[in-house]
Motif scaffolding. Structure first.
Motif, mmCIF file in Angstrom:
data_model
loop_
_atom_site.group_PDB
_atom_site.id
_atom_site.type_symbol
_atom_site.label_atom_id
_atom_site.label_comp_id
_atom_site.label_asym_id
_atom_site.label_seq_id
_atom_site.Cartn_x
_atom_site.Cartn_y
_atom_site.Cartn_z
ATOM 1 N N SER A 1 0.822 -1.211 0.000
ATOM 2 C CA SER A 1 0.000 0.000 0.000
ATOM 3 C C SER A 1 0.854 1.258 0.000
ATOM 4 O O SER A 1 0.561 2.223 -0.715
ATOM 5 C CB SER A 1 -0.938 0.001 1.213
ATOM 6 N N LEU A 2 1.900 1.264 0.802
ATOM 7 C CA LEU A 2 2.780 2.437 0.845
ATOM 8 C C LEU A 2 3.486 2.655 -0.486
ATOM 9 O O LEU A 2 3.634 3.797 -0.943
ATOM 10 C CB LEU A 2 3.805 2.279 1.967
ATOM 11 N N ILE A 3 3.903 1.575 -1.139
ATOM 12 C CA ILE A 3 4.620 1.702 -2.413
ATOM 13 C C ILE A 3 3.722 2.315 -3.480
ATOM 14 O O ILE A 3 4.083 3.305 -4.134
ATOM 15 C CB ILE A 3 5.154 0.330 -2.868
ATOM 16 N N VAL A 4 2.540 1.745 -3.675
ATOM 17 C CA VAL A 4 1.670 2.219 -4.756
ATOM 18 C C VAL A 4 1.075 3.592 -4.426
ATOM 19 O O VAL A 4 0.902 4.427 -5.324
ATOM 20 C CB VAL A 4 0.556 1.195 -5.044
ATOM 21 N N THR A 5 0.789 3.844 -3.152
ATOM 22 C CA THR A 5 0.173 5.119 -2.788
ATOM 23 C C THR A 5 1.169 6.265 -2.889
ATOM 24 O O THR A 5 0.901 7.285 -3.539
ATOM 25 C CB THR A 5 -0.395 5.048 -1.365
ATOM 26 N N LEU A 6 2.321 6.124 -2.257
ATOM 27 C CA LEU A 6 3.327 7.188 -2.310
ATOM 28 C C LEU A 6 3.856 7.369 -3.725
ATOM 29 O O LEU A 6 4.137 8.503 -4.158
ATOM 30 C CB LEU A 6 4.469 6.869 -1.348
ATOM 31 N N GLY A 7 4.013 6.280 -4.465
ATOM 32 C CA GLY A 7 4.460 6.395 -5.851
ATOM 33 C C GLY A 7 3.459 7.141 -6.708
ATOM 34 O O GLY A 7 3.841 8.003 -7.511
ATOM 35 N N ALA A 8 2.165 6.840 -6.544
ATOM 36 C CA ALA A 8 1.140 7.535 -7.320
ATOM 37 C C ALA A 8 1.067 9.009 -6.951
ATOM 38 O O ALA A 8 0.918 9.878 -7.822
ATOM 39 C CB ALA A 8 -0.217 6.863 -7.099
ATOM 40 N N VAL A 9 1.191 9.314 -5.667
ATOM 41 C CA VAL A 9 1.147 10.722 -5.228
ATOM 42 C C VAL A 9 2.331 11.498 -5.801
ATOM 43 O O VAL A 9 2.172 12.616 -6.313
ATOM 44 C CB VAL A 9 1.136 10.792 -3.692
ATOM 45 N N ALA A 10 3.531 10.919 -5.728
ATOM 46 C CA ALA A 10 4.719 11.602 -6.241
ATOM 47 C C ALA A 10 4.607 11.836 -7.745
ATOM 48 O O ALA A 10 4.898 12.941 -8.244
ATOM 49 C CB ALA A 10 5.970 10.786 -5.916
ATOM 50 N N CYS A 11 4.186 10.818 -8.487
ATOM 51 C CA CYS A 11 4.070 10.963 -9.945
ATOM 52 C C CYS A 11 3.003 11.983 -10.319
ATOM 53 O O CYS A 11 3.196 12.790 -11.248
ATOM 54 C CB CYS A 11 3.748 9.609 -10.574
ATOM 55 N N SER A 12 1.864 11.969 -9.624
ATOM 56 C CA SER A 12 0.796 12.917 -9.956
ATOM 57 C C SER A 12 1.194 14.352 -9.622
ATOM 58 O O SER A 12 0.815 15.281 -10.343
ATOM 59 C CB SER A 12 -0.490 12.541 -9.213
ATOM 60 N N LEU A 13 1.974 14.550 -8.558
ATOM 61 C CA LEU A 13 2.419 15.905 -8.225
ATOM 62 C C LEU A 13 3.366 16.443 -9.290
ATOM 63 O O LEU A 13 3.247 17.596 -9.716
ATOM 64 C CB LEU A 13 3.100 15.912 -6.857
#
Length: 278
Positions: free
Chosen positions: A75-87
């Protein structure tokens, strides 16, 4: 006379505000107290607002369930990765949309708004077929891409509004002082975008963190599941472990709360107030 009228009005508005806050806070309070109760008290017909006895056994049981650490990591990998990429992608799109005037800009902004309004469930079959063709099913990158695509329109739309709220005169003044366009953006605009970046990151984190359907269907290997799927494991053919589920829900909420506490100090509005006169 006006102060006499204002006093009762403030009391009334304050009372209404407290009642509304209590309504919204009660489910969270009930979840926490149920997690602290022994299973026999959770299933009791009594509605005890204050637990008669407190126990941490439910949390120990939830953490001891198979796969908790693995699901938390996923969960941390996909969530933080998606947030970083979207920002990053959202910022690169929002700045030109706010600062530049080019042909098709309004149409692109409208397209971003339409993409934001599209329900996530309506995109499930196209997303599934796309990931299948790309060979990404049963892999964490598939979830990361889905969450990235889900949060990107909101990120672009929100950051565009924050960029529009920053006076362009600040960048022009920096360029007059010798900064290039990139230097003016990095030294002036980017620091002032802190509240916008935080607001969009919180939204993206909550959206990706709470997603269940894609994580449950895209992942065929149980070791690739995320925490929302882990919460579903408290329901079995023999019934639902409500005390364990409540403890798991509390544990599930902690990372989102920690993330918000880490970034909430940046949620400050009015950073450019008084920077430009006239």
């Amino acid at each position: 006379m006006s102060s006499m009228r204002t006093g009762p009005r403030r009391i009334l508005l304050g009372t209404i505000g407290l009642l509304v806050a209590a309504v919204f806070a009660f489910p969270t309070y009930w979840m926490i107290t149920s997690a602290l109760k022994p299973p026999i008290e959770v299933l009791s017909a009594r509605y005890d607002l204050i637990p008669l006895s407190v126990s941490l056994d439910n949390f120990a049981t939830a953490i001891a369930k198979p796969g908790f650490a693995t699901y938390l990591t996923n969960s941390l990998i996909v969530t933080l990765g998606a947030v970083a990429c979207s920002l990053v992608a959202g910022l690169l799109a929002a700045v030109p949309l706010a600062r530049l005037r080019f042909r098709g800009r309004k149409g692109f902004v409208l397209l971003v708004l339409v993409a934001q309004l599209a329900p996530l469930e309506a995109l499930f079959i196209p997303m599934y077929l796309l990931m299948k063709d790309l060979g990404l099913l049963n892999t964490l990158p598939s979830l990361l891409l889905v969450y990235f695509a889900t949060t990107l329109p909101f990120t672009i739309w929100t950051l565009r509004g924050f960029v529009n709220g920053i006076p362009v005169e600040l960048e022009e003044a920096a360029m007059v002082d010798g900064c290039g366009r990139w230097g003016a953006f990095r030294r002036v605009t980017l620091p002032l975008l802190g509240p916008g970046l935080v607001a969009t990151s919180v939204f993206g984190f909550i959206t990706a963190w709470n997603e269940f359907l894609y994580a449950f269907v895209f992942m065929r290997d149980s070791s690739k599941y995320t925490l929302p799927v882990w919460l579903e494991s408290f329901q079995t053919a023999f019934g639902t472990d409500w005390s364990g589920a409540m403890a798991g829900a509390v544990l599930y909420s902690v990372p989102a709360l920690v993330f918000f506490l880490l970034v909430q100090r940046k949620l400050v509005s009015g950073g450019t107030a008084g920077a430009v006169k006239g």
